[in-house]
Design an enzyme around this catalytic site. Structure first.
Site, PDB file in Angstrom:
ATOM      1  N   HIS A 205      13.479  96.452  60.476  1.00 20.87           N
ATOM      2  CA  HIS A 205      14.223  95.215  60.209  1.00 20.87           C
ATOM      3  C   HIS A 205      13.350  94.065  59.729  1.00 20.87           C
ATOM      4  O   HIS A 205      13.852  92.988  59.452  1.00 20.87           O
ATOM      5  CB  HIS A 205      14.955  94.760  61.475  1.00 20.87           C
TER       6      HIS A 205
HETATM    7  C1  UD1 Z   1      14.691  87.750  64.099  1.00 25.35           C
HETATM    8  C2  UD1 Z   1      13.254  87.287  64.237  1.00 25.35           C
HETATM    9  C3  UD1 Z   1      12.335  88.498  64.290  1.00 25.35           C
HETATM   10  C4  UD1 Z   1      12.751  89.468  65.378  1.00 25.35           C
HETATM   11  C5  UD1 Z   1      14.228  89.821  65.226  1.00 25.35           C
HETATM   12  C6  UD1 Z   1      14.677  90.642  66.405  1.00 25.35           C
HETATM   13  C7  UD1 Z   1      12.588  85.162  63.192  1.00 25.35           C
HETATM   14  C8  UD1 Z   1      11.908  84.539  62.050  1.00 25.35           C
HETATM   15  N1  UD1 Z   1      12.839  86.485  63.100  1.00 25.35           N
HETATM   16  O1  UD1 Z   1      14.804  88.434  62.856  1.00 25.35           O
HETATM   17  O2  UD1 Z   1      11.011  88.071  64.567  1.00 25.35           O
HETATM   18  O3  UD1 Z   1      11.980  90.626  65.281  1.00 25.35           O
HETATM   19  O4  UD1 Z   1      15.012  88.615  65.180  1.00 25.35           O
HETATM   20  O5  UD1 Z   1      15.747  91.463  66.092  1.00 25.35           O
HETATM   21  O6  UD1 Z   1      12.903  84.502  64.141  1.00 25.35           O
HETATM   22  N2  UD1 Z   1      22.548  88.904  61.745  1.00 25.35           N
HETATM   23  C9  UD1 Z   1      23.780  89.342  62.190  1.00 25.35           C
HETATM   24  N3  UD1 Z   1      24.074  89.201  63.508  1.00 25.35           N
HETATM   25  C10 UD1 Z   1      23.238  88.630  64.395  1.00 25.35           C
HETATM   26  C11 UD1 Z   1      21.989  88.164  63.927  1.00 25.35           C
HETATM   27  C12 UD1 Z   1      21.658  88.316  62.607  1.00 25.35           C
HETATM   28  O7  UD1 Z   1      24.576  89.860  61.426  1.00 25.35           O
HETATM   29  O8  UD1 Z   1      23.572  88.527  65.583  1.00 25.35           O
HETATM   30  C13 UD1 Z   1      22.171  89.107  60.322  1.00 25.35           C
HETATM   31  C14 UD1 Z   1      22.494  87.925  59.430  1.00 25.35           C
HETATM   32  O9  UD1 Z   1      22.896  88.444  58.190  1.00 25.35           O
HETATM   33  C15 UD1 Z   1      21.154  87.253  59.275  1.00 25.35           C
HETATM   34  C16 UD1 Z   1      20.150  88.404  59.377  1.00 25.35           C
HETATM   35  O10 UD1 Z   1      20.759  89.331  60.255  1.00 25.35           O
HETATM   36  O11 UD1 Z   1      21.041  86.559  58.059  1.00 25.35           O
HETATM   37  C17 UD1 Z   1      18.811  87.982  59.895  1.00 25.35           C
HETATM   38  O12 UD1 Z   1      18.911  87.322  61.149  1.00 25.35           O
HETATM   39  P1  UD1 Z   1      17.753  86.300  61.648  1.00 25.35           P
HETATM   40  O13 UD1 Z   1      18.016  85.879  63.037  1.00 25.35           O
HETATM   41  O14 UD1 Z   1      17.535  85.256  60.626  1.00 25.35           O
HETATM   42  O15 UD1 Z   1      16.462  87.173  61.620  1.00 25.35           O
HETATM   43  P2  UD1 Z   1      16.207  88.632  62.177  1.00 25.35           P
HETATM   44  O16 UD1 Z   1      15.952  89.513  61.005  1.00 25.35           O
HETATM   45  O17 UD1 Z   1      17.260  89.018  63.142  1.00 25.35           O
HETATM   46  N1  UDP Z   2      16.761  97.541  70.767  1.00 22.74           N
HETATM   47  C1  UDP Z   2      18.051  97.880  71.191  1.00 22.74           C
HETATM   48  N2  UDP Z   2      18.892  98.519  70.318  1.00 22.74           N
HETATM   49  C2  UDP Z   2      18.522  98.864  69.051  1.00 22.74           C
HETATM   50  C3  UDP Z   2      17.211  98.520  68.634  1.00 22.74           C
HETATM   51  C4  UDP Z   2      16.364  97.854  69.503  1.00 22.74           C
HETATM   52  O1  UDP Z   2      18.428  97.607  72.335  1.00 22.74           O
HETATM   53  O2  UDP Z   2      19.337  99.441  68.317  1.00 22.74           O
HETATM   54  C5  UDP Z   2      15.887  96.812  71.704  1.00 22.74           C
HETATM   55  C6  UDP Z   2      14.535  97.459  71.955  1.00 22.74           C
HETATM   56  O3  UDP Z   2      14.599  98.373  73.021  1.00 22.74           O
HETATM   57  C7  UDP Z   2      13.656  96.259  72.278  1.00 22.74           C
HETATM   58  C8  UDP Z   2      14.249  95.153  71.452  1.00 22.74           C
HETATM   59  O4  UDP Z   2      15.569  95.570  71.104  1.00 22.74           O
HETATM   60  O5  UDP Z   2      13.721  95.897  73.650  1.00 22.74           O
HETATM   61  C9  UDP Z   2      13.394  94.964  70.228  1.00 22.74           C
HETATM   62  O6  UDP Z   2      14.022  94.115  69.352  1.00 22.74           O
HETATM   63  P1  UDP Z   2      13.674  94.077  67.814  1.00 22.74           P
HETATM   64  O7  UDP Z   2      13.051  95.341  67.377  1.00 22.74           O
HETATM   65  O8  UDP Z   2      14.914  93.650  67.129  1.00 22.74           O
HETATM   66  O9  UDP Z   2      12.650  92.855  67.734  1.00 22.74           O
HETATM   67  P2  UDP Z   2      11.047  92.726  67.770  1.00 22.74           P
HETATM   68  O10 UDP Z   2      10.551  93.339  69.011  1.00 22.74           O
HETATM   69  O11 UDP Z   2      10.526  93.364  66.532  1.00 22.74           O
HETATM   70  O12 UDP Z   2      10.832  91.251  67.712  1.00 22.74           O
END
Ligand code: UD1
Ligand code: UDP
Length: 360
Positions: A205
């Site tokens: 992601h």
């Molecule tokens: C964010 C964090 C990343 C973390 C990740 C965990 C930042 C800069 N990035 O990335 O470090 O690893 O969360 O998963 O803070 N969206 C949905 N539903 C949601 C949330 C997001 O549909 O509940 C979609 C939206 O289209 C959005 C995109 O995901 O534009 C990205 O979401 P965003 O929170 O900006 O960043 P993440 O990629 O989730």
């Molecule tokens: N995770 C989850 N379901 C999924 C993918 C990840 O519950 O389908 C959990 C995973 O076990 C971990 C956390 O989400 O605890 C990690 O989040 P993510 O990879 O989105 O973020 P990052 O750690 O890269 O910031």
């Protein structure tokens, strides 16, 4: 002493959970402020339910937008609440925009900031997370480093040693507290029609991978190749960002089983029984290491070098060829490694340190 726990995304919920539970059990004066960065049920509420966490007192519902807009909205919303609640300390965890906004809003109000998972560095400023974690560390009064390596990084940046505490990572606490439940709960493995130890698990992601059509395409090609080469299913619970980008770029996913993001217990069950995990997630690199499952990281660098050192993880970048080669190497691994992220008592340590340091 009033404590504010600020969080906004899925990994912050899983890693703050053990700390919140201790505060709840102790009937401490604390509240949860959710930024609303993650908001879809499968990315947010399901974690509160499964980890049996109290509801956030506030949710400022910032939702998704550009970095500046999202962080700006968070700053405005968080400041208002902090001015009203006047906590003695604000706690943030990790490296997201919610972490930066929480730490910055609090520091400017003269409120003490505690940063869990301090001192991680990829040394790649192209990652938004690297910018967030460097700034959060330098805004913080109490820095909870998961390992001695993380502490050394902070000292190397001139941070006062008195502020830095090695505690372990709270994700170990979470895993120890939930693994049995995950294994004995809903049988996700059977539901997916796969067999324990006979599948690859993928998460992908990160902005620098999935917002880049060439990198994303090349990784999908590599994943398709390993499915064919090893005749094993490749399960990919897809993050909403990646789902959106895949359709925007018109990318195909030959030989992959793409499913919705999984709830925490279901995902933990899949992680713990996977033959091998491929990921660009920070948390999943740690969890695979803790669970004893080999990992191939789909990035050029990592802020979790401990996993490379103990041998649980290798970096494969985004090249299809390197991905297949790395999988071959990690499948041959026979020896197990020691978990470098702590003993499962990080949250208790952090709570004790906060009480001592903030109460004086
Ligand atoms: C964010 C964090 C990343 C973390 C990740 C965990 C930042 C800069 N990035 O990335 O470090 O690893 O969360 O998963 O803070 N969206 C949905 N539903 C949601 C949330 C997001 O549909 O509940 C979609 C939206 O289209 C959005 C995109 O995901 O534009 C990205 O979401 P965003 O929170 O900006 O960043 P993440 O990629 O989730
Ligand atoms: N995770 C989850 N379901 C999924 C993918 C990840 O519950 O389908 C959990 C995973 O076990 C971990 C956390 O989400 O605890 C990690 O989040 P993510 O990879 O989105 O973020 P990052 O750690 O890269 O910031």
């Amino acid at each position: 002493m009033k404590i504010a726990v600020i969080l906004g995304t899925r990994p912050e919920i899983t890693k703050m959970a053990p700390l919140i539970k201790i505060y709840q059990q102790n009937q401490a004066d604390f509240f949860i402020l959710h930024t609303g960065q993650h908001y879809t049920y499968q990315m947010d509420k399901v974690f509160f339910e499964q980890l049996e966490l109290p509801q956030p007192k506030y949710n400022i519902d910032v939702g998704s937008s550009s970095h500046a807009e999202q962080t700006g909205k968070m700053l405005i919303g968080i400041e208002k609440i902090l001015l009203e609640e006047k906590p003695a300390v604000v706690l943030v965890e990790g490296d997201t925009n919610s972490v930066l906004a929480g730490a910055l809003a609090a520091a400017k109000l003269g409120i003490k900031v505690g940063h869990l998972e301090a001192g991680l560095r990829s040394y790649d400023r192209g990652m938004p997370e690297e910018i967030n974690r460097v700034l959060a560390d330098h805004l913080s009064d109490l820095l909870f480093a998961p390992t001695s390596k993380a502490k050394q990084i902070l000292l190397g940046e001139g941070i006062d040693e008195k502020k830095v505490f090695i505690t372990g990572n709270t994700i170990v606490d979470t895993i120890f507290q939930t693994l049995e439940l995950a294994r004995s709960g809903k049988d996700v493995i059977s539901d997916l029609n796969i067999k324990p130890g006979r599948y690859f698990l993928v998460t992908l992601h990160r902005q620098e991978n999935v917002d880049n059509a060439v990198r994303f395409g090349s990784i999908l090609e590599g994943l398709g190749k390993i499915a064919v080469r090893h005749k094993l299913p490749v399960i990919y619970p897809i993050h909403p960002r990646s789902r959106k980008q895949m359709s925007l770029f018109g990318l195909q996913s030959d030989n992959l089983t793409i499913v919705e993001p999984l709830d925490f217990l279901g995902f933990l069950q899949l992680e713990s029984q996977a033959r091998l995990i491929l990921t660009d997630s920070g948390g999943v690199q740690e969890e695979s290491c803790i669970l004893g499952v080999p990992c191939v990281t789909l990035r050029d660098n990592t802020e979790r070098p401990e996993t490379l050192e103990v041998g649980s993880n290798v970096l494969a970048g985004a090249s299809a060829k390197r991905i297949t080669e790395s999988v071959d190497i990690m499948l041959k691994k026979k020896d197990k490694w020691a978990n470098p992220f702590g003993d499962g008592r990080a949250a208790a340590r952090i709570v004790k340190i906060i009480t001592e340091e903030v109460n004086g």
